[in-house]
Design a protein around this motif. Sequence first.
Motif, PDB file in Angstrom:
ATOM      1  N   GLY A 164       0.799  -1.225   0.000  1.00 39.09           N
ATOM      2  CA  GLY A 164       0.000   0.000   0.000  1.00 39.09           C
ATOM      3  C   GLY A 164       0.822   1.259   0.000  1.00 39.09           C
ATOM      4  N   LYS A 165       2.155   1.148  -0.190  1.00 42.52           N
ATOM      5  CA  LYS A 165       2.969   2.354  -0.074  1.00 42.52           C
ATOM      6  C   LYS A 165       2.699   3.342  -1.211  1.00 42.52           C
ATOM      7  N   SER A 166       2.453   2.790  -2.439  1.00 43.48           N
ATOM      8  CA  SER A 166       2.135   3.704  -3.543  1.00 43.48           C
ATOM      9  C   SER A 166       0.783   4.370  -3.342  1.00 43.48           C
ATOM     10  N   THR A 167      -0.170   3.593  -2.850  1.00 43.06           N
ATOM     11  CA  THR A 167      -1.499   4.161  -2.576  1.00 43.06           C
ATOM     12  C   THR A 167      -1.378   5.292  -1.565  1.00 43.06           C
ATOM     13  N   LEU A 168      -0.555   5.058  -0.536  1.00 43.27           N
ATOM     14  CA  LEU A 168      -0.369   6.078   0.499  1.00 43.27           C
ATOM     15  C   LEU A 168       0.250   7.332  -0.107  1.00 43.27           C
ATOM     16  N   LEU A 169       1.260   7.112  -0.964  1.00 48.58           N
ATOM     17  CA  LEU A 169       1.943   8.255  -1.576  1.00 48.58           C
ATOM     18  C   LEU A 169       0.964   9.077  -2.409  1.00 48.58           C
ATOM     19  N   ARG A 170       0.139   8.363  -3.176  1.00 49.01           N
ATOM     20  CA  ARG A 170      -0.799   9.070  -4.065  1.00 49.01           C
ATOM     21  C   ARG A 170      -1.862   9.842  -3.281  1.00 49.01           C
ATOM     22  N   SER A 171      -2.056   9.442  -2.027  1.00 43.18           N
ATOM     23  CA  SER A 171      -3.048  10.174  -1.240  1.00 43.18           C
ATOM     24  C   SER A 171      -2.479  11.503  -0.748  1.00 43.18           C
ATOM     25  N   LEU A 172      -1.151  11.689  -0.870  1.00 44.49           N
ATOM     26  CA  LEU A 172      -0.546  12.904  -0.331  1.00 44.49           C
ATOM     27  C   LEU A 172      -0.734  14.105  -1.253  1.00 44.49           C
ATOM     28  N   ASN A 173      -1.054  13.872  -2.561  1.00 41.20           N
ATOM     29  CA  ASN A 173      -1.393  15.032  -3.383  1.00 41.20           C
ATOM     30  C   ASN A 173      -2.706  14.809  -4.127  1.00 41.20           C
ATOM     31  N   ARG A 174      -3.580  14.072  -3.507  1.00 42.56           N
ATOM     32  CA  ARG A 174      -4.937  13.876  -4.010  1.00 42.56           C
ATOM     33  C   ARG A 174      -4.974  13.205  -5.370  1.00 42.56           C
ATOM     34  N   MET A 175      -3.946  12.431  -5.734  1.00 40.44           N
ATOM     35  CA  MET A 175      -4.005  11.731  -7.010  1.00 40.44           C
ATOM     36  C   MET A 175      -4.993  10.569  -6.940  1.00 40.44           C
ATOM     37  N   ASN A 176      -5.308  10.139  -5.733  1.00 38.73           N
ATOM     38  CA  ASN A 176      -6.294   9.062  -5.608  1.00 38.73           C
ATOM     39  C   ASN A 176      -7.701   9.515  -5.989  1.00 38.73           C
ATOM     40  N   ASP A 177      -7.873  10.832  -6.144  1.00 36.12           N
ATOM     41  CA  ASP A 177      -9.180  11.327  -6.567  1.00 36.12           C
ATOM     42  C   ASP A 177      -9.610  10.698  -7.882  1.00 36.12           C
ATOM     43  N   PHE A 178      -8.619  10.301  -8.697  1.00 33.94           N
ATOM     44  CA  PHE A 178      -8.948   9.784 -10.018  1.00 33.94           C
ATOM     45  C   PHE A 178      -9.335   8.322  -9.984  1.00 33.94           C
ATOM     46  N   ILE A 179      -9.212   7.683  -8.836  1.00 32.11           N
ATOM     47  CA  ILE A 179      -9.646   6.290  -8.724  1.00 32.11           C
ATOM     48  C   ILE A 179     -10.912   6.286  -7.879  1.00 32.11           C
ATOM     49  N   ILE A 185       2.404  20.205  -4.326  1.00 26.26           N
ATOM     50  CA  ILE A 185       2.927  18.882  -4.001  1.00 26.26           C
ATOM     51  C   ILE A 185       3.035  18.116  -5.312  1.00 26.26           C
ATOM     52  N   GLY A 186       4.232  18.117  -5.865  1.00 30.06           N
ATOM     53  CA  GLY A 186       4.435  17.512  -7.187  1.00 30.06           C
ATOM     54  C   GLY A 186       4.669  16.025  -7.092  1.00 30.06           C
ATOM     55  N   MET A 187       4.702  15.373  -8.252  1.00 30.67           N
ATOM     56  CA  MET A 187       4.856  13.921  -8.231  1.00 30.67           C
ATOM     57  C   MET A 187       5.684  13.454  -9.430  1.00 30.67           C
ATOM     58  N   VAL A 188       6.534  12.477  -9.161  1.00 36.07           N
ATOM     59  CA  VAL A 188       7.273  11.804 -10.230  1.00 36.07           C
ATOM     60  C   VAL A 188       6.833  10.343 -10.189  1.00 36.07           C
ATOM     61  N   PHE A 189       6.518   9.801 -11.348  1.00 34.55           N
ATOM     62  CA  PHE A 189       5.878   8.483 -11.376  1.00 34.55           C
ATOM     63  C   PHE A 189       6.887   7.359 -11.590  1.00 34.55           C
ATOM     64  N   GLN A 190       6.359   6.152 -11.423  1.00 36.13           N
ATOM     65  CA  GLN A 190       7.185   4.956 -11.516  1.00 36.13           C
ATOM     66  C   GLN A 190       7.850   4.845 -12.889  1.00 36.13           C
ATOM     67  N   LYS A 191       7.033   4.939 -13.915  1.00 37.53           N
ATOM     68  CA  LYS A 191       7.595   4.907 -15.272  1.00 37.53           C
ATOM     69  C   LYS A 191       7.685   6.347 -15.747  1.00 37.53           C
ATOM     70  N   PRO A 192       8.802   6.676 -16.435  1.00 38.03           N
ATOM     71  CA  PRO A 192       8.891   8.031 -16.983  1.00 38.03           C
ATOM     72  C   PRO A 192       7.686   8.295 -17.882  1.00 38.03           C
ATOM     73  N   ASN A 193       7.025   9.410 -17.690  1.00 35.58           N
ATOM     74  CA  ASN A 193       5.860   9.702 -18.531  1.00 35.58           C
ATOM     75  C   ASN A 193       5.933  11.106 -19.110  1.00 35.58           C
ATOM     76  N   PRO A 194       6.962  11.369 -19.935  1.00 42.59           N
ATOM     77  CA  PRO A 194       7.027  12.694 -20.559  1.00 42.59           C
ATOM     78  C   PRO A 194       5.845  12.873 -21.500  1.00 42.59           C
ATOM     79  N   PHE A 195       5.437  14.115 -21.685  1.00 43.22           N
ATOM     80  CA  PHE A 195       4.415  14.390 -22.689  1.00 43.22           C
ATOM     81  C   PHE A 195       5.024  14.178 -24.074  1.00 43.22           C
ATOM     82  N   PRO A 196       4.244  13.729 -25.017  1.00 49.46           N
ATOM     83  CA  PRO A 196       4.790  13.550 -26.379  1.00 49.46           C
ATOM     84  C   PRO A 196       4.983  14.896 -27.068  1.00 49.46           C
TER      85      PRO A 196
END
Lengths: 313, 275, 293
Positions: free
Chosen positions: B68-83, B113-124
């Motif tokens: 649950g560590k990723s879930t916890l991290l995502r809750s720190l900048n409200r990214m879980n709102d999308f799930i 509160i910014g975020m860097v993700f597991q896989k690099p996800n640059p915009f195209p």
Amino acid sequence: MYSTALNRPVLTDTFININKRTIRWGEFLIQSGLALCALISIITTAVIIIILCKEGFSFFQHIAPAEFFFGTRWVPLLEPSSFGVLPLVWGTLLVTFGAALIAIPIGLASAIYLSEYASHKVRSTVKPVLELLAGIPTVVYGYFALTFVTPLLKTIIPGIQVFNAFSGAIVVGIMVLPMIATLSDNALRAVPQTLRQGAYALGATSYETTTQVVLPAGLSGVMASFLLAISRAIGETMAVTLAAGATPNMSLTFLESIQTMTAYIVQISLGDAPAGGLAYQTLFVVAALLFIITLMLNVLSQWILNRYREAYD
Amino acid sequence: MSAQLDEKLMIPGQREQAANNKPAFAEESILNLDQVNIYYSGKAAIKEVSFPIAKQKITSLIGPSGCGKSTLLRSLNRMNDFIPEVTMDGLFTYNGQNLNAPSVDPVEVRRHIGMVFQKPNPFPKTIYKNIAWGPNINGYQKSLDELVEHSLKQAALWDEVKDRLHESALSLSGGQQQRLCIARALAMEPDILLMDEPCSALDPISTAHIEDLLFELKTRYTIVIVTHNMQQAARISDYTAFLESGELIEFGVTEQLFTMPQKQRTEEYVTGRFG
Amino acid sequence: MNQSSDNALNTSDRHLQRRHRKASLFSSFCALITFMGVALLALLLYQVCVDGIKWLDIQFLTSFPSRFPARAGILSALVGTLWLISLIALIAIPIGVATALYLEEFSKKNRLNRLIELNISNLAGVPSIVYGIIGLALFVRGLNLERSLISGALTMSLLILPVIIIASREAIKTVPMSIRHAAFALGATRWQTAWAHVLPASFPGILTGVILALSRAIGETAPLIMIGGLTYVAFLPDGPMDSFTAMPIQIYNWVARPQHEFHQLAASAIIVLLAVLLIMNAAAIVIRHKTER
């Protein structure tokens, strides 16, 4: 454990306030605009139903529903008039049945060939060609019926009428064929490769694998494609108007001129029926019947797809 | 090492006592988690978790996969709102404000509160636009060129890309893409930077690059990093939280947690006996 | 392995041969049917070309319809179709793409939105002639727009909206979630994310769907006949309120006449129509190919 009270942060130089109650008006406006666009589809459906019902009800104030649904004579324009819709329904069914008889076996065989036997190269040429053919306007098929199929039929069956259900059925069949072939091909290709490998590993031939493993597994998609094609054939207008004629009758053979529901609608609208008249209202009643029949077929095909889709995932 | 041995020999009651003797958390905290529960479709993924996140330090979250560590991290900048399946309760106090209060604007939260993700996800898009877009939509007034250069320098990517800023970001290598994503997050001058296993998709050399970078960054930023690599956690972080099946087993100063863990589960995990 | 179960399997050569024969027969049969189907359709096109090539020249493209086959042309139909397609594009593309964006990027999965989704897939299956009747009652009579280009364009827009929406949604769905997350994590709003990242990334797919939908609109005949696109128009429309004719109506009109010369004219017009469709489809295929790389 670590009480927040003890570690309340000291507010230093910048305090970041995340409690902003401001509504983003731009965002709100855009989102509402998009939602409004999405509502247009609902409104469209509502309008279709309201219009068809309204004109339909005023029609049924003049004509008893029993006469409409069970009457066997459709003479809306001449006196004595008669409003039995069965001949039109019969004409539609006759053409649709004939078209299905042609399109389903050929379409299914093509789909099986494309998904199970064709090399990648053949598939990647035939499939786009089929998709292209599915996009040919229906009036072109009408032309094909009148200038090619009917003369050909006349040399084979001399007694056939110039306008006949047979010709209409053939071109409608040809018309929906690409649809059945491409949709069924998609359904069969969605069957996991492991199922085929399992069958081959038991010593099955390609025929046995295809007919007893792949086809049953992809059956929901295949059946859905049949239903969609039938629904399309029922709603098809131009080809049958041109090929099958404008004589509502309950002929048992394919050799006589008949009239489908769609062809009737075109016939009346070409004559510019005055609004409010009984003839004008028949347009809407027939269209309502057409709408209900095709809607039921479409819903049934979606239901089959949803009901059985995940069986092999 | 003898302390470790002693602890192992303690009877359970004594062990509890030792746990309560741990040194007080002496830092200034920027974010506090208090009795946090996170549920996935009603099932608890994070249970009663409380710990503080120290300002301008690196806090790492470790634990076996699925803890649950990723879930916890995502809750720190409200990214879980999308799930939509995710719900939570408990208190997330950021600068004295509850992150989940109804009055809080999640967009505002993510600006700080910014975020860097597991896989690099640059915009195209181009390298330049990848970095400039965030500040741009947020009404950045000063020179974007300078900001892009500054951010890329902070992410130790400038020298590699300065001649091709207007090429597609997708032409970069995986490690470069991830540093670009870090630069992109830094361009927003975030208060806190959340990193979700930022090195898991990278080769060892790129990983080393990014670890060096994190050392640089922690003088200016607060960083929370999720990692499954314990050496990485030990190397770079100041504080470590160890989670298992959604529960916080232990939180403490990294050095202590790795050398003198208070709980047996922590010790078993950090010494590689499971996980 | 025990003896009796071995015997239960029929492994005789003759049996196996029969199964193999059946399999190869079946595969040849399927292949034959497929190529016969394709050949039949090729025959249709060939027939059209042979019939139509006679009248196909510059004069045909630049003349108005006429009672005399030698003087007849499709200018008004061609211009009418161009008008129609431009108006349809102006109406249907923004609404269709906006709907798709709303459903994919903004809507929550609640009842209303599920209803909208279900509704759209059902609208896609409604026969075109029903749209024609609705257009007649709503636009021509109800809104008093008369038998004009705008009535035709509005009717056709309703008809192809579901196609555009479904294709656009498919295209939007292929945009990876990680792109959206990256934007959200930078403090972007939903619209900023959709506008700057989702739309550009799904643009080729949307464009392909739009082209296919428009090519369907070009070929549709029945709704326009219902709306009353005139069949004899010897002038060019000046604006959306003018009456009009279109390619498929002109074709229908010529096919429905008994004289052979008019059938040939119809074939010529079909060639022009199919050429337009082919160009549009080719464009869609090229776009799809370019973006697959």
